[in-house]
Design an enzyme around this catalytic site. Structure first.
Site, PDB file in Angstrom:
ATOM      1  N   ASN A   9      -0.352  61.959  55.451  1.00 56.82           N
ATOM      2  CA  ASN A   9      -1.440  62.288  56.377  1.00 56.82           C
ATOM      3  C   ASN A   9      -1.651  61.219  57.462  1.00 56.82           C
ATOM      4  O   ASN A   9      -2.335  61.466  58.454  1.00 56.82           O
ATOM      5  CB  ASN A   9      -2.756  62.545  55.626  1.00 56.82           C
ATOM      6  CG  ASN A   9      -2.786  63.861  54.870  1.00 56.82           C
ATOM      7  OD1 ASN A   9      -3.400  63.973  53.808  1.00 56.82           O
ATOM      8  ND2 ASN A   9      -2.129  64.884  55.394  1.00 56.82           N
TER       9      ASN A   9
ATOM     10  N   HIS B  88     -13.459  68.905  57.817  1.00 59.80           N
ATOM     11  CA  HIS B  88     -13.410  67.823  56.820  1.00 59.80           C
ATOM     12  C   HIS B  88     -14.815  67.523  56.285  1.00 59.80           C
ATOM     13  O   HIS B  88     -15.005  67.259  55.097  1.00 59.80           O
ATOM     14  CB  HIS B  88     -12.787  66.562  57.416  1.00 59.80           C
ATOM     15  CG  HIS B  88     -11.357  66.754  57.840  1.00 59.80           C
ATOM     16  ND1 HIS B  88     -10.449  67.403  57.050  1.00 59.80           N
ATOM     17  CD2 HIS B  88     -10.689  66.399  58.972  1.00 59.80           C
ATOM     18  CE1 HIS B  88      -9.272  67.440  57.668  1.00 59.80           C
ATOM     19  NE2 HIS B  88      -9.398  66.844  58.839  1.00 59.80           N
TER      20      HIS B  88
ATOM     21  N   ASP C  23      -7.268  71.591  50.410  1.00 58.63           N
ATOM     22  CA  ASP C  23      -6.574  71.948  51.655  1.00 58.63           C
ATOM     23  C   ASP C  23      -7.236  73.123  52.390  1.00 58.63           C
ATOM     24  O   ASP C  23      -7.865  73.981  51.780  1.00 58.63           O
ATOM     25  CB  ASP C  23      -5.112  72.299  51.338  1.00 58.63           C
ATOM     26  CG  ASP C  23      -4.256  72.363  52.595  1.00 58.63           C
ATOM     27  OD1 ASP C  23      -4.539  71.602  53.550  1.00 58.63           O
ATOM     28  OD2 ASP C  23      -3.319  73.171  52.634  1.00 58.63           O
ATOM     29  N   GLY C  24      -7.060  73.129  53.702  1.00 49.57           N
ATOM     30  CA  GLY C  24      -7.533  74.242  54.533  1.00 49.57           C
ATOM     31  C   GLY C  24      -8.738  73.895  55.390  1.00 49.57           C
ATOM     32  O   GLY C  24      -9.302  74.760  56.057  1.00 49.57           O
TER      33      GLY C  24
ATOM     34  N   SER D 228      -3.092  62.096  51.820  1.00 50.20           N
ATOM     35  CA  SER D 228      -1.736  61.833  51.328  1.00 50.20           C
ATOM     36  C   SER D 228      -1.071  60.719  52.130  1.00 50.20           C
ATOM     37  O   SER D 228      -1.507  60.393  53.242  1.00 50.20           O
ATOM     38  CB  SER D 228      -0.881  63.111  51.428  1.00 50.20           C
ATOM     39  OG  SER D 228      -0.475  63.328  52.763  1.00 50.20           O
TER      40      SER D 228
HETATM   41  C1  IPE Z   1      -2.070  68.044  51.276  1.00 47.78           C
HETATM   42  O1  IPE Z   1      -2.400  68.829  52.353  1.00 47.78           O
HETATM   43  C2  IPE Z   1      -2.843  66.770  51.300  1.00 47.78           C
HETATM   44  C3  IPE Z   1      -4.283  66.876  51.098  1.00 47.78           C
HETATM   45  C4  IPE Z   1      -4.984  67.979  50.977  1.00 47.78           C
HETATM   46  C5  IPE Z   1      -4.983  65.635  51.032  1.00 47.78           C
HETATM   47  P1  IPE Z   1      -1.569  68.791  53.719  1.00 47.78           P
HETATM   48  O2  IPE Z   1      -2.293  69.677  54.657  1.00 47.78           O
HETATM   49  O3  IPE Z   1      -1.358  67.399  54.149  1.00 47.78           O
HETATM   50  O4  IPE Z   1      -0.176  69.405  53.276  1.00 47.78           O
HETATM   51  P2  IPE Z   1       0.942  70.129  54.133  1.00 47.78           P
HETATM   52  O5  IPE Z   1       1.208  69.265  55.322  1.00 47.78           O
HETATM   53  O6  IPE Z   1       0.417  71.462  54.534  1.00 47.78           O
HETATM   54  O7  IPE Z   1       2.105  70.248  53.204  1.00 47.78           O
HETATM   55  C1  IPE Z   2      -7.053  69.125  54.003  1.00 43.46           C
HETATM   56  O1  IPE Z   2      -7.243  69.986  55.058  1.00 43.46           O
HETATM   57  C2  IPE Z   2      -7.561  67.738  54.282  1.00 43.46           C
HETATM   58  C3  IPE Z   2      -6.503  66.737  54.407  1.00 43.46           C
HETATM   59  C4  IPE Z   2      -5.237  66.970  54.349  1.00 43.46           C
HETATM   60  C5  IPE Z   2      -6.916  65.386  54.619  1.00 43.46           C
HETATM   61  P1  IPE Z   2      -6.259  70.037  56.289  1.00 43.46           P
HETATM   62  O2  IPE Z   2      -6.751  69.073  57.312  1.00 43.46           O
HETATM   63  O3  IPE Z   2      -4.865  69.869  55.872  1.00 43.46           O
HETATM   64  O4  IPE Z   2      -6.527  71.512  56.796  1.00 43.46           O
HETATM   65  P2  IPE Z   2      -5.427  72.534  57.329  1.00 43.46           P
HETATM   66  O5  IPE Z   2      -4.384  72.634  56.256  1.00 43.46           O
HETATM   67  O6  IPE Z   2      -4.901  71.971  58.599  1.00 43.46           O
HETATM   68  O7  IPE Z   2      -6.179  73.799  57.507  1.00 43.46           O
HETATM   69 MG    MG Z   3      -3.437  71.151  55.246  1.00 50.89          MG
END
Ligand code: IPE
Ligand code: IPE
Ligand code: MG
Length: 256
Positions: free
Chosen positions: A82, A51, A34-35, A79
């Site tokens: 997502n 990504h 995440d992030g 997820s």
């Molecule tokens: C969890 O992250 C899913 C993945 C990293 C694949 P999200 O960014 O989707 O989670 P939330 O929405 O912050 O809970």
């Molecule tokens: C995780 O990073 C990747 C996926 C959930 C697919 P994010 O896209 O959730 O990144 P943030 O949380 O918005 O920074």
């Molecule tokens: Mg995220």
């Protein structure tokens, strides 16, 4: 192939070396990648650049985990929630598995890594599904580290499909309700046959599970490093393992 730990124990930025005991490695490490979006935003880049950088982090961490001798590495890539993201982001994310496999499959094979999938394969776009299926079948006989991709994964969806299958068995008279045990439920999870995660890592700043391995993580040790996933490297992995090795796992009991 196991490299001596010395070879990967290099100093981190703070000049500290995480010291880990190779006899007490976590068998299964689960990571919420995440992030990515915030990593990109901080640099004035589109979320997709985050990504892309996240995929490079994954390559580094898979290499490091395999070299360390970790048995199972589960990574949360997409997820079931997502799908709510804008269409262009979802499309981009759905191209990443085939992009990753295009460059990495040969290496996974040479390192005897077996790919597994946790999630609903049939709901993926055909091009993603085909790339994943090919990699699953080409690595199925490998006996080294298991790289378990949580793609279109949701813990609640996983439990619902398990309950449906168990209910069908009861309805057909193949088992009785009283025969249902924890191991019955486990045998219908995507992670059937795998040990539960010992160590659950979530970078990115959020301290929540976001529907990841709710059943399997009942006694996992949680670690939330304050970095974004694209910055995650082998030093963070070692730090996570060192932290894990200092935890006291009691499983509800007491230390005598
Ligand atoms: C969890 O992250 C899913 C993945 C990293 C694949 P999200 O960014 O989707 O989670 P939330 O929405 O912050 O809970
Ligand atoms: C995780 O990073 C990747 C996926 C959930 C697919 P994010 O896209 O959730 O990144 P943030 O949380 O918005 O920074
Ligand atoms: Mg995220």
């Amino acid at each position: 192939m196991h490299y001596p730990l010395r070879a990967i124990l290099r100093r981190n930025k703070a000049g500290k070396t995480a010291s880990i005991n190779s006899d007490r490695l976590p068998a299964h490490i689960a990571i919420v990648m995440d992030g990515n979006g915030r990593w990109a935003k901080r640099r004035g880049l589109p979320r997709t650049a985050g990504h892309q950088a996240g995929m490079e982090a994954l390559k580094r961490v898979v290499r490091a985990a395999a070299e360390l001798g970790i048995k199972v590495l589960t990574v949360y890539a997409f997820s079931t929630e997502n799908w709510r993201r804008p269409q262009n982001e979802v499309e981009f994310l759905m191209r990443l598995p085939s992009e990753y496999l295009k460059t990495e499959l040969a290496e996974l094979k040479s390192k005897n890594i077996q790919l597994r999938l946790a999630g609903e394969l049939e709901e993926l776009p055909p091009h993603t599904r085909e790339a994943v299926k090919k990699a699953l079948s080409e690595t199925a006989a490998n006996t080294g580290m298991i790289l378990n991709f949580a793609l279109n994964y949701g813990s609640r969806a996983e439990l619902v499909q398990a309950v449906r299958k168990i209910a069908a068995m009861v309805a057909e008279g193949r088992i009785k309700p009283d025969d249902i045990e924890e191991k019955t439920v486990e045998s219908f999870l995507y992670t059937a046959g795998l040990p539960d995660p010992d160590l659950f890592i979530r970078p990115g700043g959020e301290t929540r599970l976001s529907n990841f391995l709710l059943w399997q993580s009942a006694y996992s040790e949680l670690w939330f490093p304050k970095i974004y996933w694209p910055d995650f490297n082998r030093h963070h992995l070692l730090e996570a393992i060192a932290t894990y090795q200092n935890r006291d796992r009691r499983y509800g009991g007491i230390r005598l």
